[in-house]
Each structure stands twice: as C-alpha cells, then as structure tokens.
Design an enzyme around this catalytic site. Structure first.
Site, PDB file in Angstrom:
ATOM      1  N   LYS A 202      42.609   9.831  14.175  1.00 28.92           N
ATOM      2  CA  LYS A 202      43.230  10.449  12.994  1.00 28.92           C
ATOM      3  C   LYS A 202      42.364  10.224  11.740  1.00 28.92           C
ATOM      4  O   LYS A 202      42.125  11.140  10.944  1.00 28.92           O
ATOM      5  CB  LYS A 202      44.631   9.855  12.793  1.00 28.92           C
ATOM      6  N   CYS A 256      45.594  12.421   1.955  1.00 33.11           N
ATOM      7  CA  CYS A 256      44.939  12.214   3.259  1.00 33.11           C
ATOM      8  C   CYS A 256      43.440  12.074   3.121  1.00 33.11           C
ATOM      9  O   CYS A 256      42.891  10.995   3.304  1.00 33.11           O
ATOM     10  CB  CYS A 256      45.287  13.389   4.156  1.00 33.11           C
TER      11      CYS A 256
HETATM   12  N1  SAJ Z   1      38.886  21.006  -0.368  1.00 34.33           N
HETATM   13  C1  SAJ Z   1      37.652  21.330  -0.931  1.00 34.33           C
HETATM   14  N2  SAJ Z   1      36.849  22.216  -0.274  1.00 34.33           N
HETATM   15  C2  SAJ Z   1      37.226  22.801   0.901  1.00 34.33           C
HETATM   16  C3  SAJ Z   1      38.468  22.456   1.471  1.00 34.33           C
HETATM   17  C4  SAJ Z   1      39.279  21.559   0.813  1.00 34.33           C
HETATM   18  O1  SAJ Z   1      37.282  20.825  -2.000  1.00 34.33           O
HETATM   19  O2  SAJ Z   1      36.451  23.602   1.415  1.00 34.33           O
HETATM   20  C5  SAJ Z   1      39.765  20.038  -1.049  1.00 34.33           C
HETATM   21  C6  SAJ Z   1      41.103  20.621  -1.464  1.00 34.33           C
HETATM   22  O3  SAJ Z   1      41.018  21.278  -2.699  1.00 34.33           O
HETATM   23  C7  SAJ Z   1      41.968  19.377  -1.502  1.00 34.33           C
HETATM   24  C8  SAJ Z   1      41.358  18.487  -0.435  1.00 34.33           C
HETATM   25  O4  SAJ Z   1      40.101  19.032  -0.122  1.00 34.33           O
HETATM   26  O5  SAJ Z   1      41.848  18.714  -2.749  1.00 34.33           O
HETATM   27  C9  SAJ Z   1      42.171  18.333   0.824  1.00 34.33           C
HETATM   28  O6  SAJ Z   1      42.749  19.565   1.199  1.00 34.33           O
HETATM   29  P1  SAJ Z   1      42.762  20.090   2.702  1.00 34.33           P
HETATM   30  O7  SAJ Z   1      43.436  21.403   2.696  1.00 34.33           O
HETATM   31  O8  SAJ Z   1      41.403  20.047   3.287  1.00 34.33           O
HETATM   32  O9  SAJ Z   1      43.575  18.989   3.519  1.00 34.33           O
HETATM   33  P2  SAJ Z   1      44.989  18.229   3.334  1.00 34.33           P
HETATM   34  O10 SAJ Z   1      44.701  16.928   2.663  1.00 34.33           O
HETATM   35  O11 SAJ Z   1      46.023  19.077   2.734  1.00 34.33           O
HETATM   36  O12 SAJ Z   1      45.377  17.986   4.874  1.00 34.33           O
HETATM   37  C10 SAJ Z   1      44.491  17.236   5.694  1.00 34.33           C
HETATM   38  C11 SAJ Z   1      44.257  18.004   7.004  1.00 34.33           C
HETATM   39  N3  SAJ Z   1      43.175  17.412   7.743  1.00 34.33           N
HETATM   40  C12 SAJ Z   1      42.122  18.136   8.227  1.00 34.33           C
HETATM   41  O13 SAJ Z   1      42.013  19.322   8.027  1.00 34.33           O
HETATM   42  C13 SAJ Z   1      41.109  17.399   9.034  1.00 34.33           C
HETATM   43  C14 SAJ Z   1      45.541  18.002   7.832  1.00 34.33           C
HETATM   44  O14 SAJ Z   1      45.308  18.591   9.108  1.00 34.33           O
HETATM   45  C15 SAJ Z   1      46.048  16.571   8.010  1.00 34.33           C
HETATM   46  O15 SAJ Z   1      47.243  16.536   8.754  1.00 34.33           O
HETATM   47  C16 SAJ Z   1      46.329  16.017   6.631  1.00 34.33           C
HETATM   48  O16 SAJ Z   1      45.084  15.976   5.933  1.00 34.33           O
HETATM   49  C17 SAJ Z   1      46.928  14.623   6.793  1.00 34.33           C
HETATM   50  O17 SAJ Z   1      48.142  14.483   6.585  1.00 34.33           O
HETATM   51  O18 SAJ Z   1      46.211  13.697   7.174  1.00 34.33           O
END
Ligand code: SAJ
Length: 419
Positions: A202, A256
């Site tokens: 995870k 996360c």
């Molecule tokens: N972000 C970027 N660039 C990108 C993608 C995202 O800067 O290309 C930023 C977003 O703006 C945000 C952050 O990353 O601030 C996180 O957003 P996210 O959509 O990537 O992820 P979370 O935190 O909402 O959810 C993640 C997910 N993990 C993965 O994709 C590996 C989700 O599947 C998990 O269940 C979740 O963390 C968790 O609960 O751990």
C-alpha cells in the site's frame, strides 16, 4: 453477520455503507458525536458522489447505525486516521486506541481487519500484542489481516467495488476469511499475502505516484529554466507506448500521497533517498510558485490576488494537506496583501469569497490553483474585464484557451519558460 467499523471517515463510512448494502448488519463507531448523530439521521458530513443516497438507504433499512462505542461483532474493521507528526513520523495512536477499544468485545472466532494505511509491521508489532491481551489465541481463535483501501476520492463507491484488493493475513486462514468477507461486494480480484507485505505494498503504491508527480514537477522547473513548455513535452512523450509522465502542479496534497512515502522514509531513512528527494521536490512547489508570483507582479505589497480553488485536487471538498494552504501562508506574510479565494466546494475558510465577481474586481492576478469542473461555467471574458490588467497564472494548464478568447490576457503557466 455483524460488522463493527471503527472510524467513519473517507474510508470507514463508504466501506460501512457498501457492507450494509450487501446485507450485513453494520455498526459504525466514531469518536465524533456529530458524525454519529448525523449518520443515525441518514446524513453524512463528507462530499462524495452517490454516498449520501446509499447511506440514506441503508440507514432507513436499519442495516447501518452509528455509535460512540463498539459492540460485540463477528468482524471488526479499523479505519481510523494514521496522521503524520510535525517531525514526519507516523502517529499510530488512533490505531492503538481503536485496537485497545475492541478488547472487551472480542469473542472466539472474531475477525479483525486493519484498513488504515500503516507502516510495515503495524499488525504484527502493534496490534497483535494488544489483541493477545484478550486471552484468545491469535490465528486460531482470533483472525487478523491488513486490507488496505485503494480508492480515489470522487470515485470511492465505484472503486470500492471494482478495484482489485490485497489482503494480508497473519496466517493464511485469516487472509482467506477476510477475502471471503470482501467478496460480498468487491468485484475486482482479491489477492492474499502476509500482513507486512500488504502494508508495504500500500505504501509503495502511493510512493510510486508521489515519485512520478515529483518527476513532472522537476520537469516543470527545468522547463521554466530552459525556456520550454513542460506540458507539450509531457503530451508528446506520453505517445511513447511505455511512458506515462504525470502532470506538474502546486505539490501533492490529500491524506495519502503527501504522507505515505514519509512512512517508508521513517522506516529506512538511509536507504529511501530517491523517495526522500521526491517528497522534498513536491513540498518545495508552493515556494516555487510563490517566487513565480513575485516575478510576475514584481512587488506583492498591497496587491489583490485571487485564487481559484484551494482543495487538494479537483471536484472534492477535501483541503487536507492541500499545497494551496502552504502557498496561502507564504502569501499572507506580505504586507497589505488582499487574498481572495473562490472555491465552490469549500464552505468555510478565512479568505473565501462566495462572489466570484467581487473576487475578480480590481484583482492584480488570478491564479488557477485547482481545476474544478465548476470553473468552466464562469464567464471569464466578463470577469477578466474587471481587472486593471487581465492577468492569469495557470498552474494546472486548465485554461490555456483563454489566450485566444481574451486577446489582452497576460497568461502565465507553471512549467512554461518566459525569458
Ligand atoms: N497530482 C499531481 N499531478 C498528477 C496527479 C495528481 O500533482 O498528475 C496531485 C493532486 O493534485 C493531488 C495529489 O497529487 O494533490 C494526490 O491526488 P491523486 O488523485 O493522485 O491521489 P489521492 O491522494 O486522491 O488518492 C491516492 C490514490 N493512490 C494512487 O493512485 C496510487 C488512491 O488509489 C489511494 O487509495 C489513495 O491515495 C489512498 O487513500 O491512499
């Protein structure tokens, strides 16, 4: 079968609702009185598509209820927060307290599942010694596993059902029992392993994403330095069949990806050097943006700056660890600055202005911080016309078309060199 879920947050609540919908009797436990009271009235305090309808349905069917204390059950799911302390260490006090709170209610045959994202060996080293105090034999009379959630806010209900899942048991019988339980509503594959592997798995999933976001952020900084356009480079590079560069932004937020990699660094500080560097790059992005804003406006004193969006990502109401909060705290140190925040998903914040017209009026700079779909409904031609100099800093490459629709717009973009 009766289920008791500890923690009614972003994971515990939807999970409770899905088990209840699948026909189990679910008791949700939370230390927050208002969460418990509202849930028993069929209402929820978090914004997540379709969740309110499912909760309303299962509460009215008496399949889901809430309480401040646990009760005897066949299965206990621990879904409490695992925050990070100021010094970047995992705070496991909620998991510890939740596990301890179960002791009076455990009977032979009970299943205990840790869902909260936790450092490796949490089940083995923290939970099992507490559970052993019950007097029941671990692995024979009590079955224990880690089953981390993998859902993305905004699509939680869909992903709870469709995503594959990892179940790490303290022995294979624990893993199999938990796998069978989740199969009541999970349609994705469920893979079984040991608890410590599941914990590290995870953490590495979120670390993988965090490191790749850091790479995109570093590319943005390089492109600004070398006078290139990071967004074009990413777009073309991603036509390679084995390349998927992510998008730069203000850094990483949420509970996360901004936190989990630190749990790995905490366990192996001398070895996790790439991960540590990635965290440093992501955490430096608000400061990078602050410097960019200074170079756009020259002096920030007594300027009016309007931020569009402050949540950690688009179309959610969650501001936890949002890098925009860090950007705001850098800006608010400037003398006489007038900060305005427009965010249709947030209802309470000190710079929030519910009138977008008022926020744009006489503003020196508008910063597109979060790419909420709702912003696409705005009449930007009219709004930018109310600024002395129509000026936009787009940190998500969300509104590049405005350059053609608003010809006098001064358009700045994260990841675009301006020399
Ligand atoms: N972000 C970027 N660039 C990108 C993608 C995202 O800067 O290309 C930023 C977003 O703006 C945000 C952050 O990353 O601030 C996180 O957003 P996210 O959509 O990537 O992820 P979370 O935190 O909402 O959810 C993640 C997910 N993990 C993965 O994709 C590996 C989700 O599947 C998990 O269940 C979740 O963390 C968790 O609960 O751990």
């Amino acid at each position: 079968m009766k289920l008791c879920v500890l923690g009614l947050g972003y994971i515990g609540l939807p999970t409770s609702a899905m088990f209840a919908k699948a026909g189990l009797d679910v008791l949700g436990v939370d230390i927050n009185e208002s969460v418990v009271k509202q849930l028993n009235e069929g209402r929820i305090l978090i914004e997540e598509p379709a969740l309110d309808d499912v909760v309303k349905e299962v509460v009215s069917q008496k399949k889901l209820r809430a309480s401040l204390t646990p009760e005897k059950a066949d299965v206990f799911i621990v879904a409490v927060p695992t925050p990070m302390s100021e010094d970047k260490k995992p705070d496991m006090s909620y998991v510890e307290a939740a596990t301890r709170s179960l002791l009076p209610y455990l009977e032979e045959g009970a299943i205990i599942i840790l869902e909260s994202t936790s450092p490796p060996r949490t089940v083995e080293d923290l939970m099992l010694p507490i559970l052993a105090e019950s007097g029941l034999e671990i692995g024979k009379q009590l079955f224990v596993a880690h089953s981390p959630e993998r859902v993305i806010p905004g699509r939680i209900l869909t992903e709870l059902v469709e995503n594959d899942r990892i179940v790490g048991g303290i022995n294979s019988i624990s893993a199999e029992k938990v796998k069978t339980l989740y199969q009541t509503f999970v349609k994705g594959n469920i893979y079984t392993t040991d608890a410590t592997t599941a914990e590290m798995c995870k953490l590495m999933e979120n670390t993988y994403r965090g490191v790749n976001i850091a790479l995109a952020n570093e590319l943005a900084i390089i492109c600004e330095h070398l006078n290139m356009n990071a967004w074009e480079i990413i777009r073309y590079a991603n036509h390679h069949p084995r390349v998927n560069l992510l998008q730069p932004g203000p850094g990483v937020g949420g509970h996360c990806i901004a936190i989990d990699p630190w749990f790995v660094v905490d366990k192996a500080p001398d070895e996790a050097t790439l991960i540590h560097q990635a965290l440093t790059i992501n955490e430096s992005m608000p400061h990078h943006l602050f410097e960019k804003i200074k170079s756009i406006l020259h002096s920030l004193r007594h300027r009016k700056i309007t931020l569009l969006g402050m949540t950690y990502k688009p179309d959610v109401d969650d501001i936890r660890e949002s890098p925009i909060l860090r950007l705001i705290s850098l800006l608010e140190e400037i003398e006489g600055i007038d900060l305005q925040v427009v965010d249709p998903h947030v209802s309470d914040y000190r710079y929030l202005n519910s009138s977008v017209e008022d926020a744009f009026q006489e503003s020196d700079l508008v910063i597109l911080c979060v790419h909420h779909q709702a912003f696409l409904d705005y009449d930007f031609t009219r709004l930018f016309a109310t600024m002395p100099v129509p000026r936009l800093l787009d940190i998500r490459h969300f509104l590049p078309d405005l350059q053609t629709t608003i010809p006098d717009l001064e358009y700045h973009l994260l990841g675009l060199g301006e020399q």
